[in-house]
Design an enzyme around this catalytic site. Structure first.
Site, PDB file in Angstrom:
ATOM      1  N   CYS A   1       0.812  -1.216   0.000  1.00 56.11           N
ATOM      2  CA  CYS A   1       0.000   0.000   0.000  1.00 56.11           C
ATOM      3  C   CYS A   1       0.843   1.263   0.000  1.00 56.11           C
ATOM      4  CB  CYS A   1      -0.969  -0.026   1.172  1.00 56.11           C
ATOM      5  SG  CYS A   1      -2.057  -1.456   1.068  1.00 56.11           S
TER       6      CYS A   1
ATOM      7  N   HIS B   1      -1.620   7.798   6.471  1.00 53.60           N
ATOM      8  CA  HIS B   1      -2.161   6.621   5.767  1.00 53.60           C
ATOM      9  C   HIS B   1      -3.614   6.440   6.211  1.00 53.60           C
ATOM     10  CE1 HIS B   1      -1.873   3.064   3.408  1.00 53.60           C
ATOM     11  NE2 HIS B   1      -1.891   2.208   4.407  1.00 53.60           N
TER      12      HIS B   1
ATOM     13  N   HIS C   1      -9.684   2.901   0.487  1.00 47.94           N
ATOM     14  CA  HIS C   1      -8.259   2.578   0.410  1.00 47.94           C
ATOM     15  C   HIS C   1      -7.977   2.066  -1.008  1.00 47.94           C
ATOM     16  CE1 HIS C   1      -4.302   1.361   1.083  1.00 47.94           C
ATOM     17  NE2 HIS C   1      -4.405   0.742   2.241  1.00 47.94           N
TER      18      HIS C   1
END
Lengths: 376, 215
Positions: free
Chosen positions: A135, A268, A303
């Site tokens: 990610c 994040h 996400h």
């Protein structure tokens, strides 16, 4: 060492089909998270994602290319000598799913196929690399692009990243109990997981010579980067945040800045219990008692895995120019440790420097420092 | 040219094109095997084994201490094989019994994460794409990171476990690169960058990781 500026960027996700639309809706507090139409979730505990309604492959080899093409169309013409870095996490999901379901698999399956497809689409030279750092993929890709330019290896790099919500990733994150059964609420006391999202972004970086063509004298410069590993666990963050702390300190050091210079932090902020708690530990370790604005966009756009870094960096550019940071959509009651930093409304940005970070499976962390500079 | 595994300075030379890779037993490689070794897929076992051998050859003691070392590996197929295995498991019961363990190993960076945990690696860990020249991109990326001065030791490797008819082309190789060699009495080989290309100490261009083995 050459200085590196962000010359152009484009993005597409479920919240909007352009940077302008995404920024406007984000600042309004909208969220694209909702029930999915395309994936049967009846036997799962989670049913929501920020998926683009009606995303199809169209005339392209697959849906990722279709989303990327739409994103690339928003860019100004890209010079032919531009190096391309492709970043993504699961570019082969449509290939794997087609094989398992006995349908003709798409011709694009490997990371290199995507980068070459981008080069062909733009009509530029076939040069570049592909990056997968979970990610943190596109954050790491931007850091590597910055390094290539700073060392004089090339003048311009286009970082492209895309990932989509697929049955593959949805069932996987559900199996890991990482998905929210409700909606994504970063830094909220009641947060219960992440929501996946479709997303693609492209960002053109250039050295000072290439950037001198730019008529806008107010430029956003990439001043520093850091990459680290937690060396702790393959799917969970180090609770003490030591890996992310290393990456942030490295980024600040390479930018020749201190924590006091950072005006805001784009986290994040996945909305999982452990990620957000780790980032709040880092907040205290790096910034002490100072309460600078921090935010997460994942409650609004989901996400987007490998694309998260480039989307967030593009929105940080906008935040620097607008001198405000967007709200953390989904937030209702902030964790006490986030009090005074996180808000569900826009916050003023008092300064010219933003830190943006991403962390991923395998323990990887990436950090970038962006600065708004009056050029010339 | 033999198939198998070995050290840069000894052992049999690996072949990237022929034969099936030998996956060493954990006891052949590790003083203490990784905690989840039994759950590793082949890609992760290959990568972890190659890294362990390279670090041992470079006399880098990977005990309890955590180190600022980075890892870059390249792969053409990444985790496609385990991806397929994982996805088949989701087709029953609407995915309700999908395997979280298999899903974890569908990310190529998780192999690097396992290595980071096992060897205490705290530097940058990145997977990059592969050309037809084994490890070319990993080598170039590792050197870029060394040049950044943020890390002084990088491991560059190639790891692949292709599906289907190409399955025999599975394998892994890793080399330790140090900006200013300190860990061994003298470096095994020198490589230098000049105008974007890499050369060994004899002025020969280094394109693939296998060039460093004289293959």
């Amino acid at each position: 060492m050459s200085q590196v500026s962000i010359m152009d960027s484009a993005l597409a996700c479920a919240l909007g089909s352009s940077s302008e639309e995404v920024w406007t809706r984000l600042c309004r507090g909208d969220s694209a998270i909702g029930p999915m139409d395309d994936i049967d979730t009846d036997q799962l505990d989670c049913h929501n994602a920020a998926a683009i309604s009606g995303l199809s492959r169209g005339k392209e080899p697959n849906r990722i290319c279709s989303l990327m093409r739409f994103t690339l169309e928003q860019l100004a013409p890209v010079p032919a000598d531009t190096v391309v870095i492709w970043a993504g996490v699961k570019g082969n999901v449509e290939y794997v799913e087609a094989l398992a379901e006995g349908i003709e698999p798409p011709t694009i399956r490997q990371p290199r196929d995507y980068r070459q497809w981008v080069c062909r689409y733009l009509g530029i030279e076939d040069r570049g690399i592909e990056v997968n750092a979970a990610c943190a993929s596109s954050t790491v890709a931007i850091a590597l692009a910055m390094q290539m330019i700073a060392q004089g290896e090339c003048s311009r790099v286009l970082v492209c990243a895309a990932d989509i919500v697929s049955r593959f990733t949805f069932t996987g994150f559900a199996a890991l109990k990482a998905l929210s059964p409700t909606v994504c609420r970063p830094f909220d006391v009641m947060r219960d997981g992440l929501c996946l999202g479709d997303g693609a972004g492209a960002m053109l970086l250039a050295d000072s010579v290439a950037a001198s063509d730019c008529v806008d004298r107010l430029v956003v410069r990439l001043s520093g980067w850091g990459i680290s590993n937690d060396a702790n666990h393959i799917t969970g963050p180090a609770r003490d945040g030591s890996g992310l702390i290393d990456a942030i300190r490295q980024a600040l050091q390479s930018a020749d800045l201190s924590a006091a210079d950072v005006a805001a932090w784009c986290t994040h902020g996945t909305g999982t219990v452990y990620n957000d708690a780790m980032e709040l530990t880092v907040l205290e370790e790096i910034f002490g008692s100072r309460r600078l604005p921090l935010f997460s966009i994942k409650g609004a756009v989901g996400h987007t895995l490998g694309a998260a870094g480039v989307l967030e960096t593009a929105l940080c550019v906008r935040a620097l120019r607008e001198q405000e940071v967007p709200p953390t959509v989904g937030l209702r009651r902030a964790e006490p440790a986030a009090g005074g930093s996180v808000s569900n409304e826009c916050q003023p940005l008092q300064g010219n420097t933003i830190l943006t970070t991403n962390s991923g499976f395998g323990g990887v962390n990436g950090a970038l420092v962006l600065q708004l500079i009056q050029d010339g | 040219m033999k198939d198998g595994w070995g050290y840069l300075r000894g052992g049999s030379r690996p072949s990237p094109t022929r034969g099936k890779p030998m996956i060493p037993k954990a006891s052949d490689i590790f003083d203490q095997a990784p905690q989840r070794y039994g759950r590793f897929d082949k890609y992760t076992r290959l990568g972890c084994a190659a890294l362990a051998l390279a670090l041992r050859d470079a006399a880098i003691d990977c005990g309890n201490e955590q180190r600022s070392i980075g890892i870059v590996t390249s792969s053409k197929w990444e985790t496609t094989k385990v991806d397929t295995e994982y996805y088949h498991g989701t087709l029953k019961e609407g995915g309700a019994f999908a395997s979280p363990n298999l899903f974890s190993y569908t990310l190529p960076g998780v192999m690097l994460g396992e290595c980071a945990v096992q060897f205490g690696v705290k530097g940058p860990t990145v997977c990059v794409g592969e050309t037809e020249k084994w490890g070319e991109c990993a080598l170039a990326t590792a050197l870029r990171l060394l040049d950044s001065m943020t890390v002084s030791v990088m491991v560059a490797g190639w790891v692949d476990d292709p599906p289907g008819e190409s399955a025999d082309a599975a394998g892994a190789v890793a080399v330790v690169l140090e900006r200013v060699p300190q860990t061994v009495p003298g470096p095994v080989k020198w490589i230098r960058r000049h105008e974007g290309r890499l050369y060994d100490e004899n002025g020969r261009e280094v394109v693939s990781l296998f060039d460093l083995f004289g293959l």
